[in-house]
Motif scaffolding. Structure first.
Motif, short mmCIF file in Angstrom:
data_model
loop_
_atom_site.label_atom_id
_atom_site.label_comp_id
_atom_site.label_asym_id
_atom_site.label_seq_id
_atom_site.Cartn_x
_atom_site.Cartn_y
_atom_site.Cartn_z
N ASN A 108 0.83 -1.20 0.00
CA ASN A 108 0.00 0.00 0.00
C ASN A 108 0.87 1.26 0.00
OD1 ASN A 108 -2.46 -1.32 -0.02
ND2 ASN A 108 -2.58 -1.44 2.21
N ASN A 109 1.96 1.21 0.74
CA ASN A 109 2.83 2.37 0.85
C ASN A 109 3.55 2.71 -0.45
OD1 ASN A 109 2.18 2.66 3.55
ND2 ASN A 109 3.97 1.55 4.29
N ILE A 110 3.81 1.71 -1.27
CA ILE A 110 4.55 1.98 -2.51
C ILE A 110 3.65 2.14 -3.72
CG2 ILE A 110 6.53 0.70 -1.62
CD1 ILE A 110 5.91 -1.51 -3.67
N LYS A 111 2.34 2.03 -3.54
CA LYS A 111 1.43 2.10 -4.68
C LYS A 111 1.60 3.40 -5.44
CE LYS A 111 -3.38 1.33 -6.00
NZ LYS A 111 -4.75 1.00 -5.53
N LYS A 112 1.76 3.28 -6.77
CA LYS A 112 1.96 4.41 -7.67
C LYS A 112 3.24 5.19 -7.35
CE LYS A 112 -1.63 3.41 -10.04
NZ LYS A 112 -1.46 2.76 -11.37
N GLY A 113 4.17 4.52 -6.68
CA GLY A 113 5.40 5.17 -6.30
C GLY A 113 6.62 4.62 -7.02
N LEU A 114 7.76 5.22 -6.69
CA LEU A 114 9.05 4.85 -7.27
C LEU A 114 9.88 4.08 -6.26
CD1 LEU A 114 11.23 5.10 -9.52
CD2 LEU A 114 11.94 7.24 -8.40
N VAL A 115 10.28 2.88 -6.64
CA VAL A 115 11.23 2.09 -5.85
C VAL A 115 12.59 2.25 -6.52
CG1 VAL A 115 11.84 -0.21 -5.02
CG2 VAL A 115 9.42 0.44 -5.24
N VAL A 116 13.58 2.66 -5.76
CA VAL A 116 14.91 2.87 -6.33
C VAL A 116 15.81 1.70 -5.94
CG1 VAL A 116 16.96 4.34 -6.39
CG2 VAL A 116 14.68 5.37 -6.34
N SER A 117 16.38 1.08 -6.96
CA SER A 117 17.28 -0.05 -6.73
C SER A 117 18.69 0.49 -6.49
CB SER A 117 17.26 -0.98 -7.95
OG SER A 117 18.11 -2.08 -7.75
N CYS A 118 19.19 0.28 -5.29
CA CYS A 118 20.52 0.73 -4.90
C CYS A 118 21.43 -0.48 -4.79
CB CYS A 118 20.48 1.48 -3.58
SG CYS A 118 19.48 3.00 -3.62
N GLN A 119 22.13 -0.78 -5.87
CA GLN A 119 22.97 -1.97 -5.90
C GLN A 119 24.29 -1.66 -6.61
OE1 GLN A 119 21.05 -5.64 -7.23
NE2 GLN A 119 19.05 -4.69 -6.98
N ALA A 120 25.35 -2.27 -6.11
CA ALA A 120 26.64 -2.21 -6.78
C ALA A 120 27.37 -3.52 -6.50
CB ALA A 120 27.47 -1.03 -6.29
N LEU A 121 27.86 -4.15 -7.55
CA LEU A 121 28.59 -5.41 -7.40
C LEU A 121 30.05 -5.14 -7.06
CD1 LEU A 121 27.02 -7.34 -10.43
CD2 LEU A 121 26.31 -7.36 -8.01
N GLU A 122 30.76 -6.19 -6.69
CA GLU A 122 32.12 -6.04 -6.18
C GLU A 122 33.07 -5.38 -7.17
OE1 GLU A 122 33.89 -9.38 -4.24
OE2 GLU A 122 32.00 -10.06 -3.40
N ASP A 123 32.83 -5.53 -8.45
CA ASP A 123 33.72 -4.95 -9.44
C ASP A 123 33.32 -3.53 -9.86
OD1 ASP A 123 31.42 -5.64 -10.78
OD2 ASP A 123 32.43 -6.49 -12.52
N GLU A 124 32.35 -2.95 -9.15
CA GLU A 124 31.89 -1.60 -9.48
C GLU A 124 32.44 -0.58 -8.48
OE1 GLU A 124 27.71 -1.22 -10.87
OE2 GLU A 124 27.55 -3.31 -10.28
N PRO A 125 32.69 0.65 -8.93
CA PRO A 125 33.31 1.66 -8.08
C PRO A 125 32.52 2.00 -6.81
CG PRO A 125 33.39 2.35 -10.38
CD PRO A 125 32.53 1.13 -10.31
N LEU A 126 31.20 1.88 -6.85
CA LEU A 126 30.38 2.28 -5.71
C LEU A 126 30.06 1.13 -4.77
CD1 LEU A 126 27.88 4.82 -7.34
CD2 LEU A 126 30.15 5.21 -6.36
N PHE A 127 30.72 0.00 -4.93
CA PHE A 127 30.46 -1.16 -4.08
C PHE A 127 30.74 -0.84 -2.62
CE2 PHE A 127 32.05 -5.02 -1.93
CZ PHE A 127 30.91 -5.80 -2.01
N GLY A 128 29.84 -1.30 -1.74
CA GLY A 128 30.05 -1.13 -0.31
C GLY A 128 28.82 -0.58 0.38
N SER A 129 28.53 -1.08 1.56
CA SER A 129 27.30 -0.71 2.26
C SER A 129 27.31 0.75 2.72
CB SER A 129 27.07 -1.63 3.46
OG SER A 129 28.17 -1.61 4.34
N GLU A 130 28.49 1.30 2.99
CA GLU A 130 28.56 2.71 3.39
C GLU A 130 28.09 3.61 2.25
OE1 GLU A 130 29.09 5.98 5.80
OE2 GLU A 130 29.22 3.86 6.38
#
Length: 226
Positions: A3-25
């Protein structure tokens, strides 16, 4: 959560180990930027990122674990062990590959769903699908929503795009199931996201177009060098 996300935008925040932005911080700050921009939820990969994001911002998280196995092409939350880790991480909803492909150890999706719904009866489940039939099967198996996530990424659908023929695949899924349908996959512009909602998607997931500057840069470079 749905219900909270209905008609909304979910943003996928992912980076794999070989990508510059990898890391939970980094990913927790990426999720914070998405939240400040108006995202309704975050989709994240791995328990470290999910835990960090949930401690840092107050948005629901769709969690998954990308794990490769030598005997299967399924890599989005393939087995019970990944599901168990995601439950412990506090993921509000867990996304699983719900395609008809052979799973690790030839364990069927129906058998996995019976096991995980019995073990975690209060958990919410998202089916990442590639065909209309897979979405219909996911509804029968007890998933709470279906996504077009893997359309174009299986042998059966290879090369196809969600926006082919004005979202024809998305429309077919919406007509075939009673569950909320999450539009996901190569949504590159705000106009494309808005169009998916206009034709009936419950919510839209956007990842690379927002959170992967390496991919964004590559698209610009490709276009200017045509």
């Amino acid at each position: 959560m749905l219900n909270n996300i209905k008609k909304g935008l979910v943003v996928s925040c992912q980076a794999l180990e070989d990508e510059p932005l990898f890391g939970s911080e980094i990913m927790k700050r990426m999720a914070d930027a998405a939240a400040r921009g108006g995202a309704s939820a975050i989709r994240a990969n791995g328990t470290a990122d999910i835990g960090a994001i949930k401690q840092y911002i107050d948005l629901p998280v769709i969690g998954l674990i990308k794990q490769e196995y030598s005997d299967s092409d399924v890599y989005i939350t393939p087995t019970f062990s990944e599901v168990e880790a995601l439950v412990q991480s506090g993921a509000d909803m867990i996304a699983l590959d719900a395609t008809n492909r052979v799973r690790p150890d030839s364990f069927s999706l129906s058998a996995l769903m019976r096991k995980i719904t019995a073990a975690f009866p209060d958990q919410k489940w998202m089916a990442d699908c590639a065909t209309v039939e897979e979405c219909k099967e996911a509804q029968q198996l007890g998933f709470h929503c279906v996504g077009t996530t893997l359309y174009g990424y299986t042998n059966e659908t290879k090369g196809r795009k969600l926006y082919d023929h004005d979202l024809q695949f998305l429309k077919e899924v919406i007509n075939a199931v009673d569950l909320p349908v999450i539009a996901e996959g190569n949504i590159l512009t705000p106009e494309m996201a808005a169009r998916a909602l206009q034709v009936g998607a419950h919510a839209v997931v956007v990842g690379g177009a927002i959170t992967r500057p390496q991919q964004i840069t590559a698209r610009f470079v490709e276009e200017i060098h045509k």
